[in-house]
Design a protein around this motif. Structure first.
Motif, PDB file in Angstrom:
ATOM      1  N   MET A   1       0.840  -1.193   0.000  1.00  8.86           N
ATOM      2  CA  MET A   1       0.000   0.000   0.000  1.00  8.86           C
ATOM      3  C   MET A   1       0.883   1.253   0.000  1.00  8.86           C
ATOM      4  SD  MET A   1      -3.125  -0.956   2.574  1.00  8.86           S
ATOM      5  CE  MET A   1      -2.041  -1.573   3.864  1.00  8.86           C
ATOM      6  N   PRO A  28      -1.398   5.095   4.181  1.00 10.82           N
ATOM      7  CA  PRO A  28      -1.835   3.713   3.981  1.00 10.82           C
ATOM      8  C   PRO A  28      -2.629   3.200   5.184  1.00 10.82           C
ATOM      9  CG  PRO A  28       0.465   3.966   3.353  1.00 10.82           C
ATOM     10  CD  PRO A  28       0.068   5.247   4.018  1.00 10.82           C
ATOM     11  N   SER A 169      -6.258  -0.697  -2.913  1.00 13.29           N
ATOM     12  CA  SER A 169      -5.550  -0.395  -1.673  1.00 13.29           C
ATOM     13  C   SER A 169      -6.084   0.912  -1.098  1.00 13.29           C
ATOM     14  CB  SER A 169      -4.043  -0.283  -1.913  1.00 13.29           C
ATOM     15  OG  SER A 169      -3.748   0.735  -2.864  1.00 13.29           O
TER      16      SER A 169
END
Length: 252
Positions: A1, A28, A169
């Motif tokens: 990510m 992330p 993601s």
């Protein structure tokens, strides 16, 4: 990510300044809210990230990838999924078929474009994954039903399922609670939390329901007339004088 970074993004439509030097980042695995009054530039910001709009200036990156060089399907293939404010779904198609449309970015020529060229094994793989996503979102019992016959709250979940079918993601959620009652909104908050914790997906959320936003977001960015007027934790934003004046409707 990877981290999503917007840096000094400006977007003009003729004489209209939709985004004015906008900068923020989404870490992330985080849940980041983007809020502001109607017309503040939230949807324009989503459209820039998704590749639908090209900004006048600035940069948008996902990790080391420059999103401004990519078309929308290429942005999706990088791992950015989007659920829309008004569900852009086929009312006559089944729930499963609508979710399968989200898989098209994962095929070389697009799921529909390659059509009959998909192998039986590949078709089964996509269908199995789509059913797993439906199960995760609690809509397995409806997979064979036409979307138009189902309640509004289910349609919103199907739209989220289609966005998750890209295997993102980062998930962009555009006013997912719009039109929902209190019980549906509470249920949605739980679902968003599950997406983040169970799937490890970062979420960028545009939403007008402040109870929902302040209850689940890690970070909040506030837009007003296309400009960032605040960026911080929910507590910091709620006590920011500019935000109170521009959006929360209470005298500072």
């Amino acid at each position: 990510m990877s981290e999503l970074v917007l840096e000094n993004v400006t977007l003009r439509f003729g004489g209209l300044l939709a985004l004015d030097n906008v900068s923020f980042s989404v870490a992330p695995g985080s849940l980041h809210a983007l809020i502001g009054p109607n017309g503040a530039g939230k949807s324009s910001c989503f459209n820039v990230i998704s590749g639908l709009y090209r900004p006048t200036s600035g940069a948008v990156r996902l990790g080391d990838k420059n999103l401004l060089q990519l078309r929308p399907h290429q942005v999706a293939r990088l791992g950015i999924g989007r659920a829309f404010q008004n569900t852009a779904l086929s009312q006559h198609s089944t729930v499963l078929d609508n979710v399968l449309l989200g898989r098209h970015a994962l095929t070389k020529g697009g799921f529909i474009a390659c059509g009959l060229r998909l192998t039986r094994r590949e078709e089964q793989r996509h269908a199995t994954r789509a059913k797993e996503i439906c199960d995760f979102l609690g809509i397995t019992a409806m997979v064979d039903q036409p979307l138009g016959a189902l309640p509004y709250g289910v349609a919103k979940r199907v739209d989220i399922a289609r966005a998750l079918a890209v295997e993102p993601s980062l998930l962009l959620l555009d006013e997912p609670a719009a039109g929902m009652n209190t019980e549906e909104t509470a249920d949605l908050a739980g679902t968003i939390g599950q997406i983040r914790t169970d799937l490890g997906i970062a979420i960028l959320l545009v939403e007008h329901d402040m109870d929902l936003v302040m209850g689940i977001a890690d970070q909040v960015t506030v837009l007003d007339f296309g400009r960032v007027i605040a960026d911080g934790t929910p507590t910091e934003v709620q006590t920011n004088a500019d935000v109170i004046k521009a959006y929360l409707g209470v005298s500072a």
